[in-house]
Scaffold this active site. Sequence first.
Site, PDB file in Angstrom:
ATOM      1  N   ASP A  56       0.819  -1.217   0.000  1.00 43.45           N
ATOM      2  CA  ASP A  56       0.000   0.000   0.000  1.00 43.45           C
ATOM      3  C   ASP A  56       0.853   1.267   0.000  1.00 43.45           C
ATOM      4  OD1 ASP A  56       0.925  -0.501   2.520  1.00 43.45           O
ATOM      5  OD2 ASP A  56      -1.049  -0.667   3.458  1.00 43.45           O
ATOM      6  N   GLY A  76      -0.466   0.266  10.945  1.00 46.97           N
ATOM      7  CA  GLY A  76       0.960  -0.028  11.007  1.00 46.97           C
ATOM      8  C   GLY A  76       1.718   1.197  10.560  1.00 46.97           C
ATOM      9  N   GLU A  96      10.560  -1.169   4.771  1.00 42.09           N
ATOM     10  CA  GLU A  96      10.184  -1.642   6.105  1.00 42.09           C
ATOM     11  C   GLU A  96      10.589  -0.583   7.112  1.00 42.09           C
ATOM     12  OE1 GLU A  96      10.610  -4.778   8.367  1.00 42.09           O
ATOM     13  OE2 GLU A  96       9.379  -6.149   7.199  1.00 42.09           O
ATOM     14  N   HIS A 144       9.942  -0.941  11.299  1.00 41.58           N
ATOM     15  CA  HIS A 144      10.797  -1.733  12.188  1.00 41.58           C
ATOM     16  C   HIS A 144      12.257  -1.330  12.123  1.00 41.58           C
ATOM     17  CE1 HIS A 144       7.272  -3.935  13.242  1.00 41.58           C
ATOM     18  NE2 HIS A 144       6.982  -4.059  11.945  1.00 41.58           N
ATOM     19  N   CYS A 203       8.736  -4.822  20.522  1.00 45.47           N
ATOM     20  CA  CYS A 203       7.770  -4.605  19.447  1.00 45.47           C
ATOM     21  C   CYS A 203       7.138  -5.968  19.152  1.00 45.47           C
ATOM     22  CB  CYS A 203       8.493  -4.047  18.219  1.00 45.47           C
ATOM     23  SG  CYS A 203       7.465  -3.873  16.745  1.00 45.47           S
ATOM     24  N   CYS A 224       6.994  -7.385  16.578  1.00 47.33           N
ATOM     25  CA  CYS A 224       7.768  -8.104  15.564  1.00 47.33           C
ATOM     26  C   CYS A 224       8.855  -8.947  16.214  1.00 47.33           C
ATOM     27  CB  CYS A 224       8.399  -7.122  14.577  1.00 47.33           C
ATOM     28  SG  CYS A 224       9.863  -6.264  15.208  1.00 47.33           S
ATOM     29  N   CYS A 250      11.679  -0.492  17.979  1.00 45.82           N
ATOM     30  CA  CYS A 250      11.258  -0.157  16.614  1.00 45.82           C
ATOM     31  C   CYS A 250      10.477   1.156  16.613  1.00 45.82           C
ATOM     32  CB  CYS A 250      10.342  -1.232  16.041  1.00 45.82           C
ATOM     33  SG  CYS A 250      11.126  -2.828  15.891  1.00 45.82           S
TER      34      CYS A 250
END
Lengths: 359, 359
Positions: free
Chosen positions: A190, A215, A236, A239, A249, A251, A256
């Site tokens: 996106d 996010g 990315e 992160h 986080c 993840c 992050c």
Amino acid sequence: MAGANLPAMRSHNTALVLDLLRTAGEGGISRLELAERTGLTPQAVSKITARLREEGLAAEAGRRASTGGKPATVLRLVPDAGHAVGIQLDRDELRAVLVELDGTVVAARHAEVDLGAGAEAVLGAVVELAGELVERGGDTLLGVGVGAPGPLDHTHGVLHRVTGFPEYDGFPLRDALAERLGVPVVVDKDSNAAALGLAVGGEGGSFACLLLGTGLGAGLVIGDTVHRGARTGAGEFGHQVVQLDGPPCHCGDRGCIEALCLAAVARGDVAEAARVLGVGASNLAGLLDIDLVLLGGRTIAAAPEPFVRGVAAVLDERARREGGLGTTIPVRVAPGGDRGVAEGAAQLLLAPLFGRADG
Amino acid sequence: MAGANLPAMRSHNTALVLDLLRTAGEGGISRLELAERTGLTPQAVSKITARLREEGLAAEAGRRASTGGKPATVLRLVPDAGHAVGIQLDRDELRAVLVELDGTVVAARHAEVDLGAGAEAVLGAVVELAGELVERGGDTLLGVGVGAPGPLDHTHGVLHRVTGFPEYDGFPLRDALAERLGVPVVVDKDSNAAALGLAVGGEGGSFACLLLGTGLGAGLVIGDTVHRGARTGAGEFGHQVVQLDGPPCHCGDRGCIEALCLAAVARGDVAEAARVLGVGASNLAGLLDIDLVLLGGRTIAAAPEPFVRGVAAVLDERARREGGLGTTIPVRVAPGGDRGVAEGAAQLLLAPLFGRADG
DNA sequence: CTACTTTCGCAACGCTGTTGCCAAAGTGCA
DNA sequence: TGCACTTTGGCAACAGCGTTGCGAAAGTAG
């Protein structure tokens, strides 16, 4: 590493001219201006535009006032000579638009969706929403572009582990949709779609489009091209670690940007969220030497000013430290509103026509 | 945004063929193989290679064993058909090399220098060291490439604020050297030069070259091209913030990788320095989705294994978190040793011949 | 009305890679 | 040894690209 031949040269120059026609918009552009901007001779431009007019992609649109001689004939892109459908597939909603060659949205749809309902249900919802628009596109439809939460594999159109919905890992979204809709489909992150939309929409050079919503992701445009990286996983941004041994986080890492930022937002501390975002943007700007930072996504839309101010403050400081030669990098809210991703997704199919190697 | 014409097409294809000849090295490459790799027809390759042989850039070099038919004639680059001088201008030393078209170093010089002695003295030292090599290059010399500590303006060849030597801010190194030496000069950041050298040397795709010495910088290669950014200032890796409100850095910010890393090195904690470097590399890898991380510079050369191990550990963890689809990004010591920057600087002039838009 | 400027297409041209064809130089098998 | 076959690679004719030379069209300026 590809050799060039006459057809390749021709399509390159044609795309160049077509892109200038698009950029010129309703005002149009004269043949001689096209020649100047492309570096081609006027005669070459005449030949190329003649072909485009035959194919119905361009048309004459009046004349410009004379500047002392024969007045120039203005050429214009014929917007409805081509269409594309753009879809934003988010975690809880679905947006679809039908756009023309010049980027004009001629139809829009919206629906709620629950990714948790399973791939079959989600696919059905997408087909239902997009099907009608695909039909309206008719013969001139180039295909469907989809912007989905990352990470994913753009080349093969396969989803990876969508945060919160691990069951989609490996889902071949592109092929599934292409089969159901019967038209070419392109899938991208996106944030990349949004960035592409902005690049085509007129943002030149290199910039980063940061989307803060459920996010935090980034779309990177480097030299007028969306940068996707080796495995199309670039951007990315959420992160990036900006606090060694910071808070954990989801993840699995610590410190992050996403974790720090979302936590600050959750406790209502927008200033701190903006500062963290700013540090990330400043890192990115220093590493890539970009021209501009654009902020988008729901959280930004809810409170644009403090975010823009906070991020700009961090970038200003960096510029000040670098001394007289450092230029402040401007920060703005990404135009396009809540349809930015869908419109950008449509550009996944339109942009290649104009010589942008982002398809 | 440039239109293509026949000469442009020709030079593109010629560069393509020349690059394959270079890559093939001493083993050479056959015409048909060139045709396959470029996508051109064998006939086009024959024409192009005939021209190259006439110009003295290529030569026939024996035949390959038959595979059932007429044995293929092997073509080879003529290495000494062109030369370039590469210079590393560091804070305390000077290195210069004379290299041939294929990258072979045919002469090397070394000298100590003190940047603090003033621009005139430094310029004199460079001219003295390079002058002899320039003469040896003779008619076939393409020019001189210089790799210097950043930040600097690659386009205009002007130095910015070299850490520790603010008096060089604005010094037009390129023009000053070009006037004294009488040959074309190109100036770039040392880390970019090193990265270019590695890219030309065979590292394909996208990678980062991190140099840890008196400072910490990065050269970024994205899609076989050195990425310099809008103002050619990209690769400011040392001042990426990885610890919000961390210890102050001499740049004025807090928690920069460089500050944390150099402090850890100073107190003998190589493991911590490597971990910090690893976090930065991991951020970079996630943001740009690169294929490879290469480590270089004096500090790395002094203790390569713990650094490689430490950085790799952080990258491995990231890959593990990303699940099955994430690939571990390999970490290696940059080949080239202490001449890597100088050799890469020479490539600033050689690479354009082979179609690399880095000149 | 004349002189000039600007736009823009027609026709000839040069050069590119491509295609069709054939000679050269090997291997493999009878 | 001889024939069939494969692979390499050049010669010649060709199609198609942008370029060049030139002239017609359509304005302005005085």
